[in-house]
Design a protein around this motif. Structure first.
Motif, short mmCIF file in Angstrom:
data_model
loop_
_atom_site.label_atom_id
_atom_site.label_comp_id
_atom_site.label_asym_id
_atom_site.label_seq_id
_atom_site.Cartn_x
_atom_site.Cartn_y
_atom_site.Cartn_z
N VAL A 37 0.72 -1.21 -0.16
CA VAL A 37 -0.02 -0.02 0.21
C VAL A 37 1.06 1.25 -0.03
N ILE A 38 1.97 1.36 0.90
CA ILE A 38 2.97 2.48 0.71
C ILE A 38 3.53 2.81 -0.78
N ASP A 39 3.66 1.46 -1.11
CA ASP A 39 4.40 1.50 -2.75
C ASP A 39 3.41 2.31 -3.51
N GLU A 40 2.07 1.75 -3.51
CA GLU A 40 1.08 2.22 -4.35
C GLU A 40 0.80 3.91 -4.18
N VAL A 41 0.57 4.13 -2.93
CA VAL A 41 0.28 5.42 -2.57
C VAL A 41 1.57 6.21 -3.03
N ALA A 42 2.75 6.13 -2.61
CA ALA A 42 3.81 6.71 -3.16
C ALA A 42 3.85 7.02 -4.75
N GLN A 43 3.97 5.72 -5.41
CA GLN A 43 3.81 5.99 -6.91
C GLN A 43 2.83 6.88 -7.17
N SER A 44 1.53 6.94 -6.83
CA SER A 44 0.48 7.70 -7.00
C SER A 44 0.92 9.18 -7.02
N LEU A 45 1.63 9.37 -6.00
CA LEU A 45 1.85 10.85 -5.73
C LEU A 45 3.07 11.27 -6.59
N GLY A 46 3.86 10.44 -7.11
CA GLY A 46 5.24 10.65 -7.63
C GLY A 46 6.31 10.85 -6.58
N VAL A 47 6.17 10.27 -5.68
CA VAL A 47 7.27 10.43 -4.74
C VAL A 47 7.87 8.95 -4.12
N VAL A 48 8.80 8.96 -3.64
CA VAL A 48 9.42 7.80 -3.07
C VAL A 48 9.22 7.54 -1.55
N ALA A 49 8.88 6.72 -0.84
CA ALA A 49 8.72 6.83 0.52
C ALA A 49 9.79 5.99 1.36
N PRO A 50 10.58 6.65 2.34
CA PRO A 50 11.63 6.00 3.13
C PRO A 50 11.06 5.08 3.97
N ILE A 51 11.53 3.72 4.13
CA ILE A 51 10.78 3.08 5.04
C ILE A 51 12.03 2.40 5.85
N THR A 52 11.74 1.74 7.04
CA THR A 52 12.65 0.62 7.59
C THR A 52 11.27 -0.54 7.66
N VAL A 53 11.89 -1.67 7.89
CA VAL A 53 11.12 -2.94 8.08
C VAL A 53 11.15 -3.13 9.58
N ARG A 54 10.05 -3.20 10.25
CA ARG A 54 10.11 -3.67 11.68
C ARG A 54 10.27 -5.32 11.74
N VAL A 55 11.35 -5.69 12.54
CA VAL A 55 11.36 -7.22 12.47
C VAL A 55 10.95 -7.66 13.89
N ASN A 56 10.46 -8.78 13.94
CA ASN A 56 10.09 -9.27 15.28
C ASN A 56 11.48 -10.34 15.81
N PRO A 57 12.14 -9.80 16.84
CA PRO A 57 13.26 -10.77 17.05
C PRO A 57 12.89 -12.02 18.09
N ASP A 58 11.65 -12.09 18.34
CA ASP A 58 11.38 -13.24 18.98
C ASP A 58 12.22 -13.39 20.59
N VAL A 59 12.15 -12.17 21.08
CA VAL A 59 12.62 -11.96 22.45
C VAL A 59 11.60 -11.78 23.54
N ASP A 60 11.68 -12.38 24.64
CA ASP A 60 10.92 -12.20 25.72
C ASP A 60 11.44 -10.94 26.42
N ALA A 61 10.45 -9.92 26.74
CA ALA A 61 10.79 -8.64 26.95
C ALA A 61 10.44 -8.42 28.57
N LYS A 62 9.93 -9.81 29.29
CA LYS A 62 9.75 -9.83 30.60
C LYS A 62 9.10 -8.62 31.32
N THR A 63 8.04 -8.34 30.29
CA THR A 63 7.14 -7.29 31.11
C THR A 63 5.45 -7.70 31.04
N HIS A 64 4.63 -6.87 31.24
CA HIS A 64 3.16 -7.44 31.23
C HIS A 64 2.72 -8.03 29.88
#
Length: 421
Positions: free
Chosen positions: A132-159
């Motif tokens: 969706v971000i790619d689609e919207v960015a192309q429709s506006l003629g811009v390039v969207a800067p992104i990072t990808v959120r990775v899930n590291p499977d680490v127990d945060a030991k919180t609620h």
């Protein structure tokens, strides 16, 4: 540390007595300290000294524009998780290149608004969102800067309700699939991959979960660079906890957290973003309430106050602890009484504390819920048709109402009765 201290027998916010605010504004109300907000932001900023970095305040913790502008004027960026938060940040004067857009459910409209208004980056949570971000960015003629959120499977030991980094949580891409997902992102013309995002949870009280997650991010950075990706920015999320119970040992300090970041990631030459919210705002705010009745029950006494679960829902939702203190300082050595502290909402869950020791209190006495600056006002509702309560900001010997209490008429007149009734 915060700036809520007893002076001349009365609890003050910096140089203003909470009794003075109560007399002018009425109760209940939230009160924030500019000095505490400033100090806590600077602790994080200084902890990353020597690294290219940006401290992006996680504004879901407390999003009043006065708080946002206070922090933005200090150089903070903003971490937003909705179109409304993006609009608030912009309204508070935060430039788009200091706004990071997180969250698992970004809509077409929210993405478009951020691309038009300016955005530092999107932290992408899924492949459908990426499309969706790619689609919207192309429709506006811009390039969207992104990072990808990775899930590291680490127990945060919180609620369990605020843990975000385990494989069963809804957040991010499994780190095992990161190379595949990054390769796909690089093939989309409307996207520009600039980094990696990770966030494992909130109210963490030890550093080891951060260490485990960041070591995985360091390895992934080198792998992705070898694959040809220009990984130049690491968004490490937030989550460092605060001491809700003054009697307990304190969570790690920002300086210790910063040292861990330098140790695990400093060799990569990346710009570092962190997104603290609770630790900046939590101890910078109190909720002030007045006792309505002291009621004797079967084997216990109830302190019935004019704040309720709709004003501060954390105890009902998370079984959260808040230290509760009288606004007028008790006489030294006075014998304590034991109370269940409850609000007037018609729910048994409208209970702030059970069997809490306090000095003897009476109707009209004021109490303060400490560490209420984060996830207090922002999670409030009008349940039981109770108007949202005021927010007040103190700066030295000055204070201002930064959100007023609506009248009953204002609250009720938002409803519309259809013409057939």
């Amino acid at each position: 540390m915060d700036h809520f201290l007893y002076r001349d027998g009365v609890l003050h916010a910096e140089d203003v007595a909470l009794t003075e605010i109560a007399a002018q504004v009425g109760t209940p109300f939230y009160c924030y300290s500019t000095a505490t907000l400033t100090r806590h932001f600077r602790l994080f900023d200084e902890a990353l000294d020597g690294m290219d970095h940006l401290v992006c305040y996680a504004m879901k913790a407390a999003s009043n524009q006065a708080i946002l502008k206070t922090l933005a004027d200090l150089g903070a960026g903003m971490d937003v998780v909705s179109g409304g938060e993006y609009a608030r940040a912009v309204a508070a004067g935060v430039p788009g290149d200091r706004i990071v857009f997180s969250g698992v459910g970004k809509t077409h409209e929210e993405i478009r608004a951020a691309l038009v208004g300016g955005i530092r980056q999107f932290n992408v949570e899924s492949e459908p969102e990426m499309a969706v971000i790619d689609e919207v960015a192309q429709s506006l003629g811009v390039v969207a800067p992104i990072t990808v959120r990775v899930n590291p499977d680490v127990d945060a030991k919180t609620h369990a309700k605020i843990a975000t980094g385990k494989s069963e949580n809804k957040f991010g891409i499994p780190i095992s699939r990161a190379r595949e997902v990054y390769a796909h992102a690089a093939s989309l013309p409307g996207l520009k991959v600039i980094g990696i995002d990770v966030h494992i949870g909130s109210q963490l009280t030890e550093l080891e979960p951060f260490r485990l997650a960041y070591q995985k991010v360091a390895d992934l950075t080198e792998t992705l660079r070898a694959d040809g990706h220009d990984i130049r920015r690491l968004d490490l999320g937030g989550g460092l906890g605060i001491p809700y119970e003054r009697s307990n040992s304190a969570p790690p300090l920002p300086i210790e957290y910063g040292a861990l970041i330098k140790e695990t990631l400093g060799h990569l030459g990346c710009e570092i973003e962190i997104e603290p919210g609770r630790l900046i705002a939590g101890n910078a705010g109190v909720l002030v309430s007045q006792v309505i009745y002291v009621k004797s029950g079967e084997g216990r006494d109830f302190l019935i106050v004019d704040a309720a679960m709709n004003d501060l829902i954390r105890p009902a939702m998370y079984e959260a602890h808040h230290d509760i203190v009288p606004v007028v300082e008790p006489t030294a050595g006075i014998e304590q009484a034991r109370y269940d502290i409850v609000g007037p909402v018609c729910e048994t869950g409208d209970t702030f504390a059970r069997q809490r020791d306090l000095p003897p209190l009476e109707a009209s006495d004021l109490i303060a819920f400490r560490s209420a600056g984060a996830y207090g006002a922002v999670m409030a509702s009008e349940y039981n048709s109770r108007p949202l309560i005021p927010e007040v900001l103190v700066n030295g010997d000055q204070f201002a109402v930064i959100r007023r209490r609506p009248t009953f008429d204002e609250m009720i007149n938002r409803d519309t009765i259809p013409p057939w009734l």
